[in-house]
Design a protein around this motif. Structure first.
Motif, PDB file in Angstrom:
ATOM      1  N   GLY A 142       0.807  -1.218   0.000  1.00  0.00           N
ATOM      2  CA  GLY A 142       0.000   0.000   0.000  1.00  0.00           C
ATOM      3  C   GLY A 142       0.837   1.263   0.000  1.00  0.00           C
ATOM      4  N   VAL A 143       2.154   1.123  -0.126  1.00  0.00           N
ATOM      5  CA  VAL A 143       3.025   2.298  -0.142  1.00  0.00           C
ATOM      6  C   VAL A 143       2.659   3.152  -1.347  1.00  0.00           C
ATOM      7  CG1 VAL A 143       5.404   3.131  -0.269  1.00  0.00           C
ATOM      8  CG2 VAL A 143       4.891   1.044   1.005  1.00  0.00           C
ATOM      9  N   CYS A 144       2.533   4.446  -1.108  1.00  0.00           N
ATOM     10  CA  CYS A 144       2.142   5.356  -2.180  1.00  0.00           C
ATOM     11  C   CYS A 144       2.939   6.646  -2.088  1.00  0.00           C
ATOM     12  CB  CYS A 144       0.637   5.632  -2.111  1.00  0.00           C
ATOM     13  SG  CYS A 144       0.130   6.592  -0.680  1.00  0.00           S
ATOM     14  N   PRO A 145       2.886   7.472  -3.121  1.00  0.00           N
ATOM     15  CA  PRO A 145       3.633   8.729  -3.104  1.00  0.00           C
ATOM     16  C   PRO A 145       2.832   9.908  -2.543  1.00  0.00           C
ATOM     17  CG  PRO A 145       2.797   8.334  -5.299  1.00  0.00           C
ATOM     18  CD  PRO A 145       2.370   7.158  -4.451  1.00  0.00           C
ATOM     19  N   PHE A 146       1.774   9.623  -1.789  1.00  0.00           N
ATOM     20  CA  PHE A 146       0.909  10.669  -1.247  1.00  0.00           C
ATOM     21  C   PHE A 146       0.999  10.694   0.271  1.00  0.00           C
ATOM     22  CE2 PHE A 146      -1.328   8.426  -4.750  1.00  0.00           C
ATOM     23  CZ  PHE A 146      -1.042   9.335  -5.750  1.00  0.00           C
ATOM     24  N   ALA A 147       1.077  11.897   0.843  1.00  0.00           N
ATOM     25  CA  ALA A 147       1.073  12.066   2.296  1.00  0.00           C
ATOM     26  C   ALA A 147       2.187  11.264   2.967  1.00  0.00           C
ATOM     27  CB  ALA A 147      -0.297  11.692   2.869  1.00  0.00           C
ATOM     28  N   ARG A 151       4.878   7.062 -20.763  1.00  0.00           N
ATOM     29  CA  ARG A 151       4.281   6.543 -21.999  1.00  0.00           C
ATOM     30  C   ARG A 151       2.794   6.274 -21.875  1.00  0.00           C
ATOM     31  NH1 ARG A 151       5.915   0.308 -21.187  1.00  0.00           N
ATOM     32  NH2 ARG A 151       6.442   0.671 -19.028  1.00  0.00           N
ATOM     33  N   PHE A 152       2.216   6.449 -20.691  1.00  0.00           N
ATOM     34  CA  PHE A 152       0.805   6.133 -20.479  1.00  0.00           C
ATOM     35  C   PHE A 152      -0.036   7.380 -20.285  1.00  0.00           C
ATOM     36  CE2 PHE A 152       3.150   2.453 -18.710  1.00  0.00           C
ATOM     37  CZ  PHE A 152       2.744   1.530 -19.671  1.00  0.00           C
ATOM     38  N   GLU A 153      -1.294   7.288 -20.716  1.00  0.00           N
ATOM     39  CA  GLU A 153      -2.227   8.375 -20.458  1.00  0.00           C
ATOM     40  C   GLU A 153      -2.524   8.451 -18.968  1.00  0.00           C
ATOM     41  OE1 GLU A 153      -6.595  10.044 -21.832  1.00  0.00           O
ATOM     42  OE2 GLU A 153      -5.923   8.125 -22.618  1.00  0.00           O
ATOM     43  N   TYR A 154      -2.751   7.284 -18.339  1.00  0.00           N
ATOM     44  CA  TYR A 154      -3.011   7.212 -16.899  1.00  0.00           C
ATOM     45  C   TYR A 154      -2.143   6.133 -16.270  1.00  0.00           C
ATOM     46  CZ  TYR A 154      -7.180  10.040 -17.601  1.00  0.00           C
ATOM     47  OH  TYR A 154      -8.034  11.055 -17.927  1.00  0.00           O
ATOM     48  N   VAL A 155      -1.767   6.381 -15.013  1.00  0.00           N
ATOM     49  CA  VAL A 155      -1.089   5.376 -14.197  1.00  0.00           C
ATOM     50  C   VAL A 155      -1.878   5.243 -12.900  1.00  0.00           C
ATOM     51  CG1 VAL A 155       1.201   5.660 -15.210  1.00  0.00           C
ATOM     52  CG2 VAL A 155       0.528   7.100 -13.264  1.00  0.00           C
ATOM     53  N   HIS A 156      -1.640   4.145 -12.186  1.00  0.00           N
ATOM     54  CA  HIS A 156      -2.456   3.818 -11.016  1.00  0.00           C
ATOM     55  C   HIS A 156      -1.587   3.447  -9.813  1.00  0.00           C
ATOM     56  CE1 HIS A 156      -5.949   3.546 -13.738  1.00  0.00           C
ATOM     57  NE2 HIS A 156      -5.064   3.049 -14.572  1.00  0.00           N
ATOM     58  N   PRO A 157      -1.156   4.428  -9.034  1.00  0.00           N
ATOM     59  CA  PRO A 157      -0.443   4.103  -7.798  1.00  0.00           C
ATOM     60  C   PRO A 157      -1.418   3.653  -6.713  1.00  0.00           C
ATOM     61  CG  PRO A 157      -0.593   6.479  -8.062  1.00  0.00           C
ATOM     62  CD  PRO A 157      -1.205   5.863  -9.291  1.00  0.00           C
ATOM     63  N   ALA A 158      -0.878   2.990  -5.698  1.00  0.00           N
ATOM     64  CA  ALA A 158      -1.695   2.610  -4.540  1.00  0.00           C
ATOM     65  C   ALA A 158      -2.167   3.880  -3.835  1.00  0.00           C
ATOM     66  CB  ALA A 158      -0.880   1.746  -3.585  1.00  0.00           C
ATOM     67  N   GLY A 159      -3.214   3.720  -3.052  1.00  0.00           N
ATOM     68  CA  GLY A 159      -3.784   4.852  -2.340  1.00  0.00           C
ATOM     69  C   GLY A 159      -3.614   4.771  -0.839  1.00  0.00           C
ATOM     70  N   GLY A 160      -2.532   4.186  -0.382  1.00  0.00           N
ATOM     71  CA  GLY A 160      -2.251   4.178   1.043  1.00  0.00           C
ATOM     72  C   GLY A 160      -2.498   2.863   1.751  1.00  0.00           C
ATOM     73  N   ASN A 161      -3.119   1.924   1.065  1.00  0.00           N
ATOM     74  CA  ASN A 161      -3.266   0.575   1.614  1.00  0.00           C
ATOM     75  C   ASN A 161      -3.448  -0.395   0.454  1.00  0.00           C
ATOM     76  OD1 ASN A 161      -6.103   0.281   0.944  1.00  0.00           O
ATOM     77  ND2 ASN A 161      -6.584   1.541   2.726  1.00  0.00           N
ATOM     78  N   GLU A 162      -3.577  -1.676   0.768  1.00  0.00           N
ATOM     79  CA  GLU A 162      -3.617  -2.685  -0.287  1.00  0.00           C
ATOM     80  C   GLU A 162      -4.986  -2.847  -0.936  1.00  0.00           C
ATOM     81  OE1 GLU A 162      -3.773  -6.967   1.092  1.00  0.00           O
ATOM     82  OE2 GLU A 162      -2.913  -6.015   2.869  1.00  0.00           O
TER      83      GLU A 162
END
Length: 165
Positions: free
Chosen positions: A97-102, A117-128
């Motif tokens: 769940g590690v993310c680049p927010f907060a 190279r992508f229009e959108y990417v999907h990082p985690a949001g703080g948990n799994e």
């Protein structure tokens, strides 16, 4: 369950509506792609390293693998990931769940060019169980990143030159 710290961070930046809660775990690139309905490459995996005895976060495309010589060229040391049992203490997030927010103050965030190279990417949001849908530019804007780096291998064969850098 949403990570309140991340939810508040994203709402403050105007991206609270991009946070998605999933019924099943997104603790790996494979699981995340299945739950989100995208390719594994479009998952923005957030890895935590120790550089000069301090934590550093690098976000990269799901199909990227850290290239030791590229990492050393940027960070002047070989890549050493934070041990799994110390990740939460250092980053504030559990593995998966590690993310680049907060993130805690003082932890620099770098974005790898493999995501451009992508229009959108999907990082985690703080948990799994949560993810965030962002363009690479939005990710750059809201994370307060140190900048873009090139520390990965394995993704170049998919590179569309017209959409990179």
């Amino acid at each position: 369950m949403l990570n309140i710290k991340v939810k508040e961070f994203l709402e403050e930046k105007g991206f609270g509506d991009r946070l998605t809660e999933h019924a099943e775990t997104i603790d790996t690139v494979e699981h995340a792609a299945q739950q989100i309905g995208c390719t594994e490459s479009e998952i923005a995996k957030t890895l935590s390293f120790i550089v000069e005895e301090k934590p550093v976060i690098v976000v990269m495309a799901g199909d990227g693998k850290v290239n030791s010589s590229k990492f050393k060229a940027v960070f002047h040391t070989k890549p050493h990931m934070i041990p799994r049992d110390r990740v939460e203490d250092i980053t504030g997030f559990q593995p998966g769940g590690v993310c680049p927010f907060a993130v805690p103050e003082g932890i620099p965030i770098w974005l790898d060019v493999s995501m451009k190279r992508f229009e959108y990417v999907h990082p985690a949001g703080g948990n799994e169980f949560t993810s965030v849908k962002l363009t690479p530019g939005e990710l750059e804007k809201i994370t307060g990143t140190q900048g873009w780096c090139d520390v990965c291998k394995g993704w170049e064969e998919e590179l569309d030159e017209s959409n990179c850098l």
